[in-house]
Design a protein around this motif. Sequence first.
Motif, PDB file in Angstrom:
ATOM      1  N   ASP A  29     -15.175  -4.813  12.833  1.00 41.26           N
ATOM      2  CA  ASP A  29     -14.737  -4.627  11.446  1.00 41.26           C
ATOM      3  C   ASP A  29     -15.832  -5.040  10.471  1.00 41.26           C
ATOM      4  O   ASP A  29     -16.073  -4.355   9.461  1.00 41.26           O
ATOM      5  CB  ASP A  29     -13.468  -5.432  11.179  1.00 41.26           C
ATOM      6  CG  ASP A  29     -12.267  -4.885  11.926  1.00 41.26           C
ATOM      7  OD1 ASP A  29     -12.364  -3.773  12.475  1.00 41.26           O
ATOM      8  OD2 ASP A  29     -11.230  -5.583  11.975  1.00 41.26           O
ATOM      9  N   ALA A  54     -10.694  -2.976   1.006  1.00 41.07           N
ATOM     10  CA  ALA A  54     -10.010  -1.977   1.826  1.00 41.07           C
ATOM     11  C   ALA A  54      -9.702  -2.547   3.208  1.00 41.07           C
ATOM     12  O   ALA A  54      -8.602  -2.341   3.755  1.00 41.07           O
ATOM     13  CB  ALA A  54     -10.868  -0.718   1.936  1.00 41.07           C
ATOM     14  N   LEU A  55     -10.649  -3.272   3.789  1.00 41.06           N
ATOM     15  CA  LEU A  55     -10.410  -3.917   5.080  1.00 41.06           C
ATOM     16  C   LEU A  55      -9.292  -4.953   4.945  1.00 41.06           C
ATOM     17  O   LEU A  55      -8.379  -5.024   5.784  1.00 41.06           O
ATOM     18  CB  LEU A  55     -11.689  -4.592   5.576  1.00 41.06           C
ATOM     19  CG  LEU A  55     -11.566  -5.417   6.871  1.00 41.06           C
ATOM     20  CD1 LEU A  55     -11.145  -4.537   8.050  1.00 41.06           C
ATOM     21  CD2 LEU A  55     -12.875  -6.146   7.168  1.00 41.06           C
ATOM     22  N   ARG A  58      -5.875  -3.387   4.821  1.00 41.72           N
ATOM     23  CA  ARG A  58      -5.410  -2.935   6.139  1.00 41.72           C
ATOM     24  C   ARG A  58      -4.856  -4.110   6.945  1.00 41.72           C
ATOM     25  O   ARG A  58      -3.829  -3.994   7.610  1.00 41.72           O
ATOM     26  CB  ARG A  58      -6.543  -2.240   6.898  1.00 41.72           C
ATOM     27  CG  ARG A  58      -6.963  -0.906   6.290  1.00 41.72           C
ATOM     28  CD  ARG A  58      -7.776  -0.068   7.260  1.00 41.72           C
ATOM     29  NE  ARG A  58      -9.074  -0.667   7.562  1.00 41.72           N
ATOM     30  CZ  ARG A  58     -10.171  -0.481   6.842  1.00 41.72           C
ATOM     31  NH1 ARG A  58     -10.137   0.277   5.736  1.00 41.72           N
ATOM     32  NH2 ARG A  58     -11.317  -1.046   7.201  1.00 41.72           N
ATOM     33  N   TYR A  59      -5.534  -5.238   6.889  1.00 46.79           N
ATOM     34  CA  TYR A  59      -5.019  -6.433   7.570  1.00 46.79           C
ATOM     35  C   TYR A  59      -3.659  -6.834   7.001  1.00 46.79           C
ATOM     36  O   TYR A  59      -2.727  -7.175   7.744  1.00 46.79           O
ATOM     37  CB  TYR A  59      -5.986  -7.598   7.402  1.00 46.79           C
ATOM     38  CG  TYR A  59      -7.267  -7.520   8.193  1.00 46.79           C
ATOM     39  CD1 TYR A  59      -7.298  -7.008   9.484  1.00 46.79           C
ATOM     40  CD2 TYR A  59      -8.463  -7.998   7.653  1.00 46.79           C
ATOM     41  CE1 TYR A  59      -8.486  -6.956  10.206  1.00 46.79           C
ATOM     42  CE2 TYR A  59      -9.643  -7.962   8.366  1.00 46.79           C
ATOM     43  CZ  TYR A  59      -9.658  -7.429   9.647  1.00 46.79           C
ATOM     44  OH  TYR A  59     -10.833  -7.396  10.355  1.00 46.79           O
ATOM     45  N   GLU A  61      -1.404  -4.986   5.511  1.00 48.49           N
ATOM     46  CA  GLU A  61      -0.382  -4.023   5.920  1.00 48.49           C
ATOM     47  C   GLU A  61       0.062  -4.261   7.363  1.00 48.49           C
ATOM     48  O   GLU A  61       1.224  -4.007   7.720  1.00 48.49           O
ATOM     49  CB  GLU A  61      -0.918  -2.608   5.752  1.00 48.49           C
ATOM     50  CG  GLU A  61      -1.076  -2.189   4.287  1.00 48.49           C
ATOM     51  CD  GLU A  61      -1.878  -0.911   4.127  1.00 48.49           C
ATOM     52  OE1 GLU A  61      -2.185  -0.282   5.168  1.00 48.49           O
ATOM     53  OE2 GLU A  61      -2.195  -0.551   2.975  1.00 48.49           O
ATOM     54  N   ALA A  62      -0.859  -4.749   8.186  1.00 48.98           N
ATOM     55  CA  ALA A  62      -0.542  -5.033   9.589  1.00 48.98           C
ATOM     56  C   ALA A  62       0.109  -6.397   9.770  1.00 48.98           C
ATOM     57  O   ALA A  62       0.436  -6.788  10.894  1.00 48.98           O
ATOM     58  CB  ALA A  62      -1.809  -4.937  10.436  1.00 48.98           C
ATOM     59  N   SER A  68      -6.590 -11.083   6.396  1.00 47.86           N
ATOM     60  CA  SER A  68      -6.668 -10.481   5.070  1.00 47.86           C
ATOM     61  C   SER A  68      -7.264 -11.458   4.060  1.00 47.86           C
ATOM     62  O   SER A  68      -8.113 -11.081   3.241  1.00 47.86           O
ATOM     63  CB  SER A  68      -5.277 -10.042   4.616  1.00 47.86           C
ATOM     64  OG  SER A  68      -5.337  -9.427   3.346  1.00 47.86           O
TER      65      SER A  68
END
Length: 361
Positions: A29, A54-55, A58-59, A61-62, A68
């Motif tokens: 990542d 953006a990374l 994504r964290y 959202e997971a 994050s």
Amino acid sequence: MSYQWPLDVNDLFGERYPQMVGNGLPVPDVDAVRAAVTDMWADEPGGWVHEWSALAARYAEAGSHGLSALAYGWARFPTLADEAKRVALAHQSEQYLLAAPGFPVAFRRDVLDLPYRGGVTRVPVHVLTPPAVAGKGPVLLVSGGVDSWKMDLHGLLVTLCSHTGLPAVAFDIPGTGDSQVPMSPDGAEIVRGLIGHARTLGNGIVVHVGISMGGHYSARSGLAGEADAAVVLGGPVEAAFAHGRLARFGMDGIVGNALGFDRQPGHDDLFAALTAFSLRPLLDQDGQAPMLVINGADDVHVPQDDTLVFEGRRATEVHLLPGTGHCAVTKLPEVLGIISEWLPRTLSTLRAGPVTTVGPK
């Protein structure tokens, strides 16, 4: 007040990559973000804050709130020079608090109103308490650096609590993170207030642990005898503030922002502002608390003199570790071992004597 300045993203990745992956972000990542970033300040694809955010999203959202928070920490890095960076810090705080229930230590966030320049300033602190703590004992007061703040240092804080068995009160030094005032020598007044607060959380004994520029403030706390003991990891003391020292990896702009400049200062202006930070007046006295001073021999920011100047001082232990750089980050297990050996030995001598209470002044 804040400003942007020319900053090479490749230089930053080259210097900070070990820290990025060492803090727990997956290597693939980090490599993907590194390949995507082409500009520090553009808030658009290819921009530093955009790609790191953006990374981080994504964290989030997971449900990986800890990762994050780490990624948002890099998005807002190295300083809050624009609105996009400030938004990233707000997201980092949100994700960090969402991750807190899963920490291996008890956690709470307190907001203190502390004396400063005849008024008060708000200082948020994070209190981390290891599960084995029973009753009231010594407390660690921990200050981070000019670009790595209390949330960024979470892994180190947890490890420090685990190694020492002591609770930690972490804060951002003036001019950084949650601080509402610029960095200045007057920040020592805020630190005195924090020491006074930390005394109320334990048995009255406070050890100030400072990292990088936070080590400047812990060195001051120790030399002035305001904390009961001090650990200085990579702290600038006097030689680091010499003319022309802050020339690498954007450090002049990072420090200029922390000092409160609203535009890029000239070298003379920056040097004039930093001269007042020299701890030489305290080094010339002998009222200090027990101190442990550590750094890497290959530090590009803080010269060896700022570590070696402590050699031969009363109640002081000095370690300049070969083969590592600023704050000896590549040898942190060794650093933690040194601290874990020094701390109980030092605390045993403090417990044998009277406790001196230093509150806000």
